[in-house]
Enzyme design. Structure first.
Site: not given
Length: 703
Positions: A188, A228, A230, A321
């Site tokens: 991120h 991931d 996200h 995740d």
């Protein structure tokens, strides 16, 4: 098999110290960097061949990265235990003895500056120094989902440097593949901003290092696979115009409402200029995606494009995740699923693959998933497991949209998928309410709160859909469990007292009928019973209105409305009361608070209603599912026409957090404030000017 080494092991001189609480392993138990092993005389030639075929897999773990933790020692999903449990799991499976153990190294500023700004590097370098002691928390609060402490700088430099280290070793051919067990994560982190638990973009730094600093290694094309849950927004931006890097991300997106809650992760974002076509996003439209959904994406997008791109090296932003049981991800990938995805990637780049840890917040799930992946790198055959389920219909829709968008860049995506294939889809998901959610910590559980019966829980989650009767849809299956309570609660009315954006009727109807209004970033599913409120009335109550938190998935940046659970005769809040059924109230309660909740039972049943209304007006936290949610506290405000009046707000402990500054008090965004103004004006309670002044006072008056 007896072995002798070309070097003499000194068991008493060298020990690999693991983190506190674990046993120590003599260094001689591991294959060390630069060390070769020979098969003893007398061993048959077949064994010698097998020995030579053993893949050299690098493994990097350093306890110093555990120094990065919350400044107050509070619970947080991204915590030191994440990498500790992974190392513990690998050690218990005797994995380190079969790998080349590498030492962590700090990255040099010049390499970090290849993707980050000088200001950002200076901040992360100095944030743990004494000069920031008095303002470290204040600096962290300016970022999105970031904390700092005295160990953050060192951990960030080690995470980035360790990713460079393992990637360079694989690129040189000293290792076949490697796993970097690092934190804080990185995908991120943007050029000038830390966000989403990420300080430096570890994978981007390593990729740019190889491409720009080590041309002699012959790594001219890198495939970055970000699995991931996200979107890897930072990595995407860093290679947006760079055709040397094919960035591929599969993630929950839900039309820009899932973190990081932007449009960057949509499938239309394909790169720009010379990088056009080299950025591929596969955005899930819903949670609960599992092995079958990911396998379909691999087989019908990623594998095809990887063949055309023909990378020299692959780096996986290995977040776990999306694993079943993860408190933040809401998906259902199993260790077997991760193993299969990795195995398919090993067909490319001569198996030169580096995995760098990103997310993953269920400690047991992340440890099991990493173990499964390292076993694949070691080429442990066979991969055990199976997946009989089919992808969701939405998965096929996304795959087809991605293929169509990118077919002009990758001819292998041009063909239409046959109907016979896309008709193989999972039945509609069980009636599970999906939140907006105004609770940023949607579906959150403390990372250590893992069920002792996790295996049984996971089995329930990933049970193949084929086990259901052929003529029984999942909706029917769910309905059989929920019809009883829904029928019962549909006969009972309550007043739902609203004080925020739901003051506007059109906005509130999104909770009942579904949909969204102007300014909202995602639609609501609506209630099981979509009947409009039977009555609407307005009242004022002696409670304090204020605005808190800094970001929501529904409205984006800005605070949202809360009500002080305790009354005060000096306070006055306008509230719009909607007469709805207790069934509908339960559906609203879910949509306000949690990412997903199977509605086989109510959060607030008749017994709870009778209990709360038997006393004077007071508040009540209603269900363990809501213990960490923003609106998990029900407040009973009395009765109107003998019908209970209920509202939902923060807990008293959160209220104290807002007062102390531990939780942010923040003015609402323009669109959110406008919905309140429209509600007050259309409800004929205040003029537009008075409504704006009302919001202004609630935003600025000290608690």
């Amino acid at each position: 098999m007896t072995k002798k080494s070309t070097k003499t092991h000194r068991n008493t001189d060298f020990l690999l110290f693991l983190y506190s609480g674990l046993d120590q392993f003599p260094l001689s138990g591991f294959q060390r960097e630069g060390e070769t092993m020979e098969v003893a005389d007398g061993v048959d030639s077949e064994s010698k061949i097998q020995q030579r075929r053993m893949r050299r897999v690098g493994l990097l773990y350093d306890e110093r990265m555990c120094k990065h933790s919350t400044p107050d020692g509070g619970q947080h999903p991204e915590n030191p235990d994440r990498i500790k449990v992974i190392w513990n799991k690998l050690q218990a499976a005797a994995i380190p003895q079969r790998c080349v153990i590498l030492g962590a190294k700090e990255a040099e500023d010049k390499h970090i500056l290849s993707v980050h700004s000088k200001n950002h590097v200076n901040l992360i370098k100095n944030i743990s120094s004494k000069q920031f002691d008095s303002r470290r928390n204040r600096v962290a609060s300016k970022f999105n989902s970031i904390y700092f402490n005295e160990g953050s700088s060192e951990a960030a430099y080690l995470a980035a440097g360790s990713t460079i280290e393992v990637t360079e070793r694989v690129a040189k051919g000293e290792l076949d593949s490697a796993m970097a067990i690092i934190r804080p994560p990185g995908h991120h982190a943007e050029q000038d901003e830390a966000m989403g638990f990420c300080l430096y973009n570890n994978v981007a730094i390593a990729a740019r290092f190889l491409l720009d600093e080590k041309p002699e290694l012959g790594i001219n094309k890198i495939l970055i696979v970000d699995w991931d849950v996200h979107h890897g927004n930072g990595t995407q931006k860093m290679f947006w115009k760079d055709p040397r890097v094919l960035f591929f991300s599969v993630h929950r997106h839900e039309f820009g409402s899932f973190y990081p809650a932007t449009d960057d992760g949509f499938y239309t974002m394909i790169g720009e200029g010379p990088g056009a076509g080299y950025n591929i996003n596969v955005p899930w439209e819903n949670g609960r995606c599992g092995d079958a959904d990911y396998f379909a994406v691999w087989d019908h997008i990623l594998v095809l494009v990887a063949k055309e791109f023909n990378p020299d090296l692959i780096i996986v932003s290995a977040g776990f995740d999306a694993a079943a049981g993860d408190p933040l991800g809401g998906c259902r990938v199993t260790p077997y699923g991760y193993a299969v995805m990795l195995k398919k990637l090993m067909d490319f780049a001569h198996g030169k693959i580096v995995l760098a840890l990103e997310g993953g917040y269920n400690l047991e799930s992340v440890a099991n998933s990493v173990l499964a992946c390292v076993e694949v790198l070691l080429e442990d055959d066979p991969i055990h497991g199976s997946s009989e389920a089919y992808p969701f219909e939405s998965t096929w829709s996304v795959i087809q949209a991605v293929r169509q968008k990118l077919s002009s860049f990758w001819p292998s995506l041009a063909d239409e998928l046959p109907e016979k294939l896309t008709n193989k889809k999972a039945p509609p998901a069980a009636y599970i309410l999906t939140s907006s959610s105004d609770s940023e910590e949607e579906d959150y559980e403390a990372p250590n709160a893992i069920s002792k019966h996790l295996e049984e829980v996971l089995q329930d989650v990933i049970e193949p859909l084929s086990k259901l009767k052929i003529n029984e849809s999942i909706q029917d299956h769910a309905a059989s469990n929920s019809n009883t309570w829904r029928s019962e609660l549909s006969k009972v009315d309550v007043w739902y007292a609203t004080f925020g954006s739901n003051l506007w009727l059109k906005r509130f109807l999104c909770y009942v009928e579904g949909g969204q209004v102007e300014g909202m970033k995602k639609p609501y599913l609506g209630s099981g019973d979509k009947t409009p409120p039977k009555e609407i009335m307005w009242k004022t109550f002696p409670h304090r209105l204020f605005f808190g938190r800094e970001f929501t998935h529904t409205w984006g940046p800005g605070g949202v409305a809360f009500l002080n659970p305790k009354s005060n005769i000096q306070d006055k809040t306008y509230m719009c009361l909607y007469r709805i059924t207790l069934e509908q109230f339960n559906d609203v309660l879910v949509q306000e608070n949690v990412a997903s909740f199977a509605t086989s039972s109510p959060l607030f049943d008749l017994a709870a209603l009778n209990s709360v209304t038997s006393e004077e007006p007071h508040s009540l936290q209603v269900h363990s599912e809501l213990k960490r949610c923003w609106y998990g506290n029900l407040v009973y405000l009395g009765k109107e026409s003998n019908i209970p009046i209920l509202t939902m707000t923060c807990t008293q402990s959160d209220m104290e957090g807002f007062k102390s500054g531990e939780l942010a008090v923040c003015a609402p965004a323009k669109n959110y404030a406008n919905s309140i103004v429209r509600g007050l004006v259309e409800g004929k309670q205040l003029s537009q000017e008075a409504a704006m002044a009302y919001i202004q006072e609630a935003s600025t008056k000290p608690l």
